[in-house]
Write a protein that holds these residues in place. Structure first.
Motif, PDB file in Angstrom:
ATOM      1  N   PHE A   1      -3.070   5.304  -2.682  1.00  0.00           N
ATOM      2  CA  PHE A   1      -4.140   6.237  -2.327  1.00  0.00           C
ATOM      3  C   PHE A   1      -3.618   7.667  -2.409  1.00  0.00           C
ATOM      4  CE2 PHE A   1      -5.299   2.287  -0.263  1.00  0.00           C
ATOM      5  CZ  PHE A   1      -6.665   2.208  -0.479  1.00  0.00           C
ATOM      6  N   CYS A   2      -4.425   8.522  -3.046  1.00  0.00           N
ATOM      7  CA  CYS A   2      -4.096   9.941  -3.107  1.00  0.00           C
ATOM      8  C   CYS A   2      -5.381  10.743  -2.941  1.00  0.00           C
ATOM      9  CB  CYS A   2      -3.400  10.307  -4.414  1.00  0.00           C
ATOM     10  SG  CYS A   2      -4.423  10.016  -5.869  1.00  0.00           S
ATOM     11  N   ILE A   3      -5.264  12.009  -2.686  1.00  0.00           N
ATOM     12  CA  ILE A   3      -6.424  12.885  -2.528  1.00  0.00           C
ATOM     13  C   ILE A   3      -6.474  13.835  -3.706  1.00  0.00           C
ATOM     14  CG2 ILE A   3      -7.485  14.681  -1.106  1.00  0.00           C
ATOM     15  CD1 ILE A   3      -6.149  13.376   1.320  1.00  0.00           C
ATOM     16  N   VAL A   4      -7.636  13.870  -4.341  1.00  0.00           N
ATOM     17  CA  VAL A   4      -7.833  14.748  -5.494  1.00  0.00           C
ATOM     18  C   VAL A   4      -8.846  15.823  -5.129  1.00  0.00           C
ATOM     19  CG1 VAL A   4      -8.582  14.888  -7.889  1.00  0.00           C
ATOM     20  CG2 VAL A   4      -7.318  12.875  -7.087  1.00  0.00           C
TER      21      VAL A   4
ATOM     22  N   ALA B   1     -11.761  -0.889   3.639  1.00  0.00           N
ATOM     23  CA  ALA B   1     -12.039   0.549   3.760  1.00  0.00           C
ATOM     24  C   ALA B   1     -10.737   1.277   4.046  1.00  0.00           C
ATOM     25  CB  ALA B   1     -13.047   0.818   4.865  1.00  0.00           C
ATOM     26  N   ALA B   2     -10.662   2.527   3.586  1.00  0.00           N
ATOM     27  CA  ALA B   2      -9.466   3.351   3.812  1.00  0.00           C
ATOM     28  C   ALA B   2      -9.917   4.774   4.107  1.00  0.00           C
ATOM     29  CB  ALA B   2      -8.561   3.317   2.587  1.00  0.00           C
ATOM     30  N   TYR B   3      -9.240   5.415   5.081  1.00  0.00           N
ATOM     31  CA  TYR B   3      -9.645   6.770   5.458  1.00  0.00           C
ATOM     32  C   TYR B   3      -8.462   7.540   6.045  1.00  0.00           C
ATOM     33  CZ  TYR B   3      -9.887   4.854  10.209  1.00  0.00           C
ATOM     34  OH  TYR B   3      -9.581   4.240  11.408  1.00  0.00           O
ATOM     35  N   VAL B   4      -8.628   8.865   6.049  1.00  0.00           N
ATOM     36  CA  VAL B   4      -7.639   9.756   6.670  1.00  0.00           C
ATOM     37  C   VAL B   4      -8.378  10.612   7.695  1.00  0.00           C
ATOM     38  CG1 VAL B   4      -6.165   9.820   4.627  1.00  0.00           C
ATOM     39  CG2 VAL B   4      -7.978  11.531   4.889  1.00  0.00           C
ATOM     40  N   PRO B   5      -7.644  11.190   8.658  1.00  0.00           N
ATOM     41  CA  PRO B   5      -8.293  11.972   9.720  1.00  0.00           C
ATOM     42  C   PRO B   5      -8.685  13.382   9.278  1.00  0.00           C
ATOM     43  CG  PRO B   5      -5.936  11.917  10.083  1.00  0.00           C
ATOM     44  CD  PRO B   5      -6.193  11.021   8.910  1.00  0.00           C
ATOM     45  N   ASP B   6      -9.535  13.466   8.277  1.00  0.00           N
ATOM     46  CA  ASP B   6     -10.034  14.753   7.808  1.00  0.00           C
ATOM     47  C   ASP B   6     -11.489  14.543   7.374  1.00  0.00           C
ATOM     48  OD1 ASP B   6     -10.760  17.077   6.416  1.00  0.00           O
ATOM     49  OD2 ASP B   6      -8.704  17.420   5.721  1.00  0.00           O
ATOM     50  N   GLU B   7     -12.411  15.215   8.028  1.00  0.00           N
ATOM     51  CA  GLU B   7     -13.828  15.031   7.742  1.00  0.00           C
ATOM     52  C   GLU B   7     -14.200  15.463   6.326  1.00  0.00           C
ATOM     53  OE1 GLU B   7     -16.013  17.080  10.711  1.00  0.00           O
ATOM     54  OE2 GLU B   7     -15.474  15.687  12.337  1.00  0.00           O
TER      55      GLU B   7
ATOM     56  N   ILE C   1       0.848  -1.193   0.000  1.00  0.00           N
ATOM     57  CA  ILE C   1       0.000   0.000   0.000  1.00  0.00           C
ATOM     58  C   ILE C   1       0.882   1.241   0.000  1.00  0.00           C
ATOM     59  CG2 ILE C   1      -1.869   1.206   1.191  1.00  0.00           C
ATOM     60  CD1 ILE C   1      -2.347  -1.525   2.678  1.00  0.00           C
ATOM     61  N   GLU C   2       0.586   2.158  -0.912  1.00  0.00           N
ATOM     62  CA  GLU C   2       1.325   3.419  -0.968  1.00  0.00           C
ATOM     63  C   GLU C   2       0.403   4.565  -0.549  1.00  0.00           C
ATOM     64  OE1 GLU C   2       4.096   6.148  -3.977  1.00  0.00           O
ATOM     65  OE2 GLU C   2       3.015   4.384  -4.749  1.00  0.00           O
ATOM     66  N   ASN C   3       0.877   5.358   0.394  1.00  0.00           N
ATOM     67  CA  ASN C   3       0.116   6.515   0.880  1.00  0.00           C
ATOM     68  C   ASN C   3       0.677   7.773   0.227  1.00  0.00           C
ATOM     69  OD1 ASN C   3      -1.273   8.486   2.218  1.00  0.00           O
ATOM     70  ND2 ASN C   3      -0.354   8.083   4.227  1.00  0.00           N
ATOM     71  N   MET C   4      -0.057   8.292  -0.737  1.00  0.00           N
ATOM     72  CA  MET C   4       0.378   9.496  -1.442  1.00  0.00           C
ATOM     73  C   MET C   4      -0.353  10.743  -0.950  1.00  0.00           C
ATOM     74  SD  MET C   4       0.675   7.917  -5.314  1.00  0.00           S
ATOM     75  CE  MET C   4      -0.835   6.973  -5.203  1.00  0.00           C
ATOM     76  N   THR C   5      -0.883  10.656   0.274  1.00  0.00           N
ATOM     77  CA  THR C   5      -1.580  11.802   0.858  1.00  0.00           C
ATOM     78  C   THR C   5      -0.678  12.493   1.868  1.00  0.00           C
ATOM     79  OG1 THR C   5      -2.560  10.779   2.839  1.00  0.00           O
ATOM     80  CG2 THR C   5      -3.636  10.346   0.732  1.00  0.00           C
ATOM     81  N   LYS C   6      -1.163  13.610   2.416  1.00  0.00           N
ATOM     82  CA  LYS C   6      -0.402  14.322   3.451  1.00  0.00           C
ATOM     83  C   LYS C   6      -0.829  13.909   4.857  1.00  0.00           C
ATOM     84  CE  LYS C   6      -3.575  18.295   3.453  1.00  0.00           C
ATOM     85  NZ  LYS C   6      -3.685  19.757   3.293  1.00  0.00           N
ATOM     86  N   TYR C   7      -1.698  12.904   4.935  1.00  0.00           N
ATOM     87  CA  TYR C   7      -2.214  12.433   6.219  1.00  0.00           C
ATOM     88  C   TYR C   7      -1.712  11.018   6.525  1.00  0.00           C
ATOM     89  CZ  TYR C   7      -5.722  16.070   5.239  1.00  0.00           C
ATOM     90  OH  TYR C   7      -6.370  17.240   4.921  1.00  0.00           O
ATOM     91  N   VAL C   8      -1.868  10.625   7.759  1.00  0.00           N
ATOM     92  CA  VAL C   8      -1.699   9.214   8.113  1.00  0.00           C
ATOM     93  C   VAL C   8      -2.884   8.461   7.523  1.00  0.00           C
ATOM     94  CG1 VAL C   8      -1.647   7.525   9.961  1.00  0.00           C
ATOM     95  CG2 VAL C   8      -0.406   9.678  10.216  1.00  0.00           C
ATOM     96  N   LEU C   9      -2.617   7.428   6.744  1.00  0.00           N
ATOM     97  CA  LEU C   9      -3.656   6.651   6.071  1.00  0.00           C
ATOM     98  C   LEU C   9      -3.934   5.368   6.855  1.00  0.00           C
ATOM     99  CD1 LEU C   9      -5.411   6.036   3.466  1.00  0.00           C
ATOM    100  CD2 LEU C   9      -3.374   4.820   2.615  1.00  0.00           C
TER     101      LEU C   9
END
Length: 231
Positions: free
Chosen positions: A224-227, A198-204, A158-166
């Motif tokens: 995973f990335c955020i668009v 399921a996958a999530y980051v700590p941002d509502e 799993i690659e986390n391409m976000t700025k959050y802990v995934l």
């Protein structure tokens, strides 16, 4: 008067029956006399009260009394609280209640308990339930980079391409959770089978992902990335 052995056994049986009768019963108690020793003659003293026919509840050696519904709820709650005092009874209670709160309480009381892994797994299942029942994005299929139909386990990179802990959670033959730091990769190995993932980051403001995957052995990859979507 010396009582025959049969009479003694019958008398003890009657005593055992009387002390186990529910306090809520309003029926009269009738005990039949059996055997030659019971010729119908009265038995003097306390024996007469215990063996005689048509005993009333007032004749019972213990008065259990009556409890209101509210008091019964209090007693039930007190019994449950006592169950948490032992790890095994706490685990039995947690499984009986089968709620996220119950498993979290077990872990809090017994962090190194023998059933910690199972409790963690059930909490993961509840987390997946919450995400599937809420608003979520469709989880894209994973890329199977190495096929191994003979293997009973699958490894997922799993690659986390976000700025959050995934956080990625798997609910199925085994229920596991993995957290990956921003910009990092990590892997998890779990038994083959059909999983809810399921996958999530700590941002509502970021909707979680949720979907299904049938793992068949070998190696898989997903990123995973955020668009930012334009309104």
């Amino acid at each position: 008067m010396k009582l025959p052995t049969e009479y003694k056994i019958e008398f003890l049986t009657a005593m055992m029956l009387l002390t186990s009768i529910s306090a809520w019963s309003q029926n009269r108690i009738t005990l039949d006399r059996k055997g030659e020793a019971f010729s119908g003659k009265s038995v003097p003293g306390m024996n007469d009260r215990m063996i005689g026919t048509q005993l009333q509840m007032g004749d019972m050696p213990v008065n259990y009394g009556r409890y209101s519904d509210e008091r019964m709820k209090e007693l039930t709650k007190e019994m449950q609280e006592r169950s948490w005092e032992s790890e095994e009874t706490a685990w039995d209670l947690a499984r009986s209640l089968d709620t996220r709160d119950a498993y979290e309480k077990y872990i809090k009381l017994y962090p190194g308990g023998a059933h910690r892994e199972k409790a963690d797994g059930r909490i993961v299942d509840f987390k997946v339930d919450d995400i599937f029942n809420g608003s979520h994005n469709h989880l894209p299929g994973m890329l199977r980079t190495v096929s191994d139909d003979k293997s009973t386990r699958s490894t997922i990179l799993i690659e986390n391409m976000t700025k959050y802990v995934l956080t990625v959670i798997y609910s199925g033959p085994d229920s596991k959770e993995i957290q990956i730091s921003p910009g990092r990769k990590d892997s998890i190995t779990i038994p083959n089978g059909n999983y809810r993932i399921a996958a999530y980051v700590p941002d509502e403001n970021v909707r979680p992902f949720a979907g299904f995957e049938d793992l068949a052995g070998g190696h898989y990859e997903i990123g995973f990335c955020i668009v930012q979507l334009k309104e």
